[in-house]
Design an enzyme around this catalytic site. Structure first.
Site: not given
Length: 713
Positions: A34-36
Site C-alpha cells: 500500500n502507498h501512504q
C-alpha cells in the site's frame, strides 16, 4: 546504507518488519505494498537485497534534483507513465526473471485507506504469471510525510508486514480486458485481507483498549456531542468513564463479567456509561426501550440482570413504565443519584491522572474473547434473543468496515439509530470512537423534521439510517440539508428503488446499502464508493466465509450461512444457542440470497417471509419492494406491507395491508404485472390499517401485523 536506514527508521518510527524471509523469493515476482507516504520506499528498501527495483515515474523524476536522485538510480526501474509501452517494458523485465516493487495504487493515499488499484497491475500478472508478495505498511499514514489530510505526528510507530508468496489464479477469460479486471480485483482483495489479518493480530485486543489508545493520541479532540450541544473531548470522555467505573466497583462489586442493564437514549451519558462498565469489568446489556415493559422484563430476566442503569429525566420524558422491572426485584440505578454521590475531589484527582498519565493506567478487561456486550434481536418474527458479542467480534467488524470504506479523519457522524440497535452501536458509536472521528448523538430517528435540520447545522458527513427513516427525512428535508453528506449507509431493511432514486434526484446522494444481523456484530456486506453494485446489499466483508443451502422451490440462490471473526459468541437462550453451536461456527441468517462471482449479496427475502403458493416459493419482500413508491397519488407516507394466510386450494395466499383505504386490488395487480412479477405474487385481498406497526428500527413489525390482521377477522 541499509544499516543506516534501519537505525534512522528505528529511531524515528520504531520500525519493524515481519516475514522478511519471503523477500528472498527468486523472480519473476512483484512486491505490491500500500502507498501512504513519501518514505514508503525507505521502509521497503531497509530489508530489500539483490536485484529488487522500484518502479518509478521518469516524468515525476524531472521535478527537482532531489526527485532525480531518489527516482533514477540503481534501485529503480524508471518508466514513462504516459507511454503505452511502459507496461510492456515491465512485463519484459519480469519475464526475464526480474523482481519489481510496484505501488499499484499509482499515488499516495489521500484518505489514509486503500485506494483504487490500476488495472495495469492485473495486466502484468496476466501476461507474466509472476508471483506476488503483498506488503501492508502499518502506521505509515500517521507520519508527517503522508499525503492525506488527517492528523499526523512525530515518532509514530511504523511496521512492514510481508505476505507469503501468492500465486495469482489462472484464468480462462474470453478477453484480456476481463482477465485484467479479475486479477486487479483479486489483488485488491488480497491487500484488504492482509490488512485485516495484520490489524487483528497487532491491533488493540479489546474495545476499551482501542478507545484508550486513540484517546491517548488525541486527548483534546472533540469526539462527541449530543442534542444538548454539550461536547466531550477524549479526555473529558475518559475522565467521566473512569469516575463512574470507580463508583461501579463500590456499588456493584468487583465481580468480573457481571451483566448490568443499560436503559438510556442517544446522549453523551450512554457511551460514557458503556465505557465505565467495560473499565470495571462488567458486561453492558443494552435494553430496547421501544418494546414495552413486558418484553423488557423478558430480556432482563433472560440476561439475569439485577441492576439497570437509567436516568429519571429519560424515564419521565419517554413515559416509560418500569414498575414491572422493579416488581421483579431489579434495582434501577439513576444517573442523577450517582452524579450527586461523586465528590468534586474525586473528579479533580481523576482529571489530573488522565492529564499526566493517560497512557499508563490498567484496564479490567484483557481477554478479547470475553463478552463485551449483550444485545437483543429485533423480535420482528418472534421473542427477542439475547446475543453475546465479544470484544474480538466487535473489533473485527469495525476493522472490516474501515478497510472496505474510505473514511477519513475529517468525517463527522450523525447517529440517530438507537444504541440498542446493533448497527447504531457498532457503526454509529464504536466505529468513530475507535477510529477517532466526531459523532453527533441524536435521541430519536423518528423526528423527521428535526433530523435533517440538525444534520445540516452540525455539518455532518456520514449518516446511518433505514429505508423507512430515509423516506421520513425526504418528506421534510430541504434539498440543501444534506449538502455535506458524503457517505449514506442504510441497513436493517431493504432499500427500495424509489428511495434510492429520490435521494439521488433530490439530494444528489447515493445510498450505500448494507446487510447484516445482530449476531454478526452486525455488518456482513456493504456497498462502498469504491466497491458498489446497484440492487445489491453490498460485497461480503474481508474475513467472512459463506455457503448457500438449497431451498425447495427456490431455483436461484439459497439460505445464507456465514462464518468469520465477527460472528457472535452465542445466544443467552439455551435452545437457540444449542442450535447455533451445532453448526460449528456457522451462523444461519435465515435469509434467501444470491451471491454473484464478485461476492456481492442480493437479498431475496427472509425464509419466514416466503409463502408457498401452488408449490412455488414466493418472496413477500419482493412483492413489497415492487409496490413501494408505486402509488404517489396517495402521498409519501403511503405504505403497503404483505403478509400471508393459509389457503385450502393453493396452500397460502397473500394479503396486502395498506395505510390508505383508497388503494384497490386492481391497482396492485396492474403494478405487479407491469413490473414483471408472476400471477402467484398478486395478493388475493387488500386490508386497511391506519398505522402499520413498526419496530424501533423503523422496520415493519410483521409479527404484530399478522396478529392484528388475524384478530380483525
Amino acid at each position: 546504507m541499509k544499516l543506516v536506514a534501519r537505525i534512522f527508521l528505528w529511531f524515528f518510527y520504531r520500525f519493524k518488519a515481519f516475514n522478511t524471509e519471503v523477500l528472498k523469493t527468486p523472480g519473476p515476482v512483484l512486491l505490491l505494498p500500500n502507498h501512504q507516504s513519501w518514505l514508503d520506499w525507505l521502509f521497503l528498501l531497509a530489508h530489500l537485497d539483490g536485484d529488487w527495483k522500484f518502479v518509478t515515474s521518469s516524468t515525476t523524476a524531472q521535478t527537482s534534483w532531489l526527485h532525480r536522485l531518489v527516482m533514477i538510480n540503481s534501485h529503480t526501474f524508471p518508466i514513462d507513465t504516459a507511454s503505452p509501452y511502459a507496461v510492456k517494458r515491465m512485463a519484459e523485465h519480469l519475464q526475464g526473471g526480474g523482481r519489481l516493487v510496484l505501488f499499484a495504487e499509482g499515488r499516495m493515499s489521500r484518505t489514509g485507506s486503500l485506494m483504487k488499484i490500476y488495472e495495469g497491475t492485473g495486466f502484468l500478472l496476466f501476461k507474466t504469471h509472476a508471483k506476488v508478495i503483498t506488503c501492508y505498511l502499518r502506521g505509515a499514514e500517521r507520519i508527517h510525510w503522508a499525503r492525506h489530510y488527517g492528523w499526523k505526528r512525530w515518532f509514530t510507530p511504523v511496521s512492514a508486514h510481508y505476505s507469503e508468496v501468492l500465486t495469482p489464479p489462472k484464468l480462462t477469460c474470453e478477453s484480456t480486458a476481463q482477465a485484467r479486471q479479475q486479477l486487479t480485483a483479486w489483488l485488491h482483495d488480497r491487500l484488504m485481507h492482509q490488512q485485516f489479518q495484520v490489524e487483528m493480530e497487532h491491533g488493540a485486543r479489546t474495545i476499551p483498549l482501542a478507545i484508550v489508545s486513540m484517546a491517548a493520541r488525541r486527548p483534546d479532540f472533540c469526539i462527541m456531542q449530543d442534542f444538548t450541544l454539550q461536547s466531550l473531548t477524549y479526555r473529558r470522555f475518559m475522565v467521566g468513564a473512569d469516575v463512574l467505573h470507580q463508583h461501579w466497583l463500590k456499588q456493584l462489586g468487583a465481580e468480573p463479567g457481571q451483566r448490568i442493564g443499560v436503559l438510556l437514549p442517544n446522549a453523551n451519558a450512554n457511551p460514557v456509561v458503556l465505557m465505565s462498565l467495560w473499565l470495571a469489568g462488567k458486561v453492558p446489556a443494552i435494553l430496547n426501550y421501544s418494546t414495552g415493559p413486558v418484553i423488557m422484563l423478558s430480556c432482563a430476566q433472560l440476561a439475569g440482570l439485577k441492576h439497570i442503569i437509567t436516568s429519571r429525566a429519560f424515564v419521565t420524558k419517554a413515559k416509560l413504565k418500569l414498575e414491572t422491572l422493579t416488581a421483579a426485584g431489579i434495582e434501577l440505578i439513576y444517573l442523577e443519584d450517582v452524579r450527586a454521590a461523586i465528590s468534586n475531589a474525586t473528579r479533580l484527582l481523576t482529571l489530573a491522572k488522565h492529564t499526566l498519565f493517560s497512557q499508563s493506567w490498567p484496564l479490567a478487561v484483557s481477554d478479547p474473547q470475553a463478552t463485551a456486550v449483550v444485545l437483543f434481536t429485533s423480535g420482528s418474527e418472534g421473542i427477542p434473543k439475547g446475543v453475546e458479542l465479544t470484544h474480538a467480534n466487535l473489533l473485527a467488524n469495525l476493522r472490516q468496515m474501515l478497510i472496505m470504506s474510505d473514511m477519513t479523519d475529517a468525517e463527522r457522524f450523525f447517529s440517530a439509530l438507537p444504541l440498542f440497535h446493533s448497527f447504531g452501536l457498532s457503526a454509529g458509536l464504536l466505529l468513530p470512537l475507535v477510529r477517532g472521528m466526531f459523532v453527533f448523538l441524536y435521541p430519536s430517528p423518528l423526528h423527521y423534521r428535526v433530523v435533517p435540520e440538525a444534520f445540516y447545522d452540525r455539518e455532518c458527513t456520514v449518516m446511518l439510517a433505514t429505508n423507512t427513516f430515509l423516506n421520513g427525512y425526504a418528506r421534510k428535508a430541504h434539498p440543501y440539508d444534506f449538502y455535506k453528506l458524503r457517505l449514506l449507509f442504510a441497513g436493517a431493511e431493504k432499500v427500495q428503488e424509489a428511495t434510492a432514486s429520490l435521494y439521488m434526484r433530490r439530494f444528489g446522494v447515493r445510498i450505500l446499502e448494507g446487510y447484516g444481523a445482530t449476531e454478526c456484530s452486525p455488518v456482513i456486506s456493504v456497498n462502498t464508493p469504491i466497491l458498489a453494485k446497484f440492487g445489491s446489499a453490498g460485497r461480503l466483508l474481508p474475513g467472512i466465509e459463506y455457503r448457500l443451502e438449497p431451498v425447495d422451490g427456490v431455483a436461484e440462490g439459497g439460505r445464507l450461512h456465514v462464518r468469520g471473526p465477527n460472528v457472535m459468541k452465542g445466544y443467552l437462550n439455551a435452545d437457540a444457542n444449542a442450535t447455533f453451536k451445532a453448526l460449528g461456527g456457522w451462523y444461519d441468517t435465515g435469509d434467501i440470497v444470491k451471491v454473484d462471482p464478485e461476492n456481492f449479496v442480493f437479498i431475496q427475502g427472509r425464509m419466514k417471509r416466503f409463502a408457498k403458493i401452488s408449490g412455488e416459493m414466493v418472496s413477500l419482500t419482493a412483492v413489497e419492494e415492487a409496490l413501494a413508491g408505486a402509488f404517489p397519488q396517495y402521498g409519501l407516507r403511503h405504505q403497503v406491507a404483505i403478509i400471508s394466510r393459509p389457503d385450502p386450494d393453493k396452500g397460502e395466499a397473500l394479503i396486502a395491508v395498506s395505510n390508505d383505504q383508497r388503494l384497490t386490488l386492481e391497482e396492485i395487480r396492474t403494478t405487479l404485472q407491469t413490473k414483471g412479477l408472476p400471477n402467484l405474487s398478486i395478493p388475493r385481498e387488500v386490508r386497511f390499517l391506519r398505522e402499520i406497526p413498526k419496530l424501533g428500527t423503523g422496520k415493519v413489525n410483521h409479527r404484530e401485523l399478522q396478529k392484528v390482521i388475524e384478530e380483525a377477522k
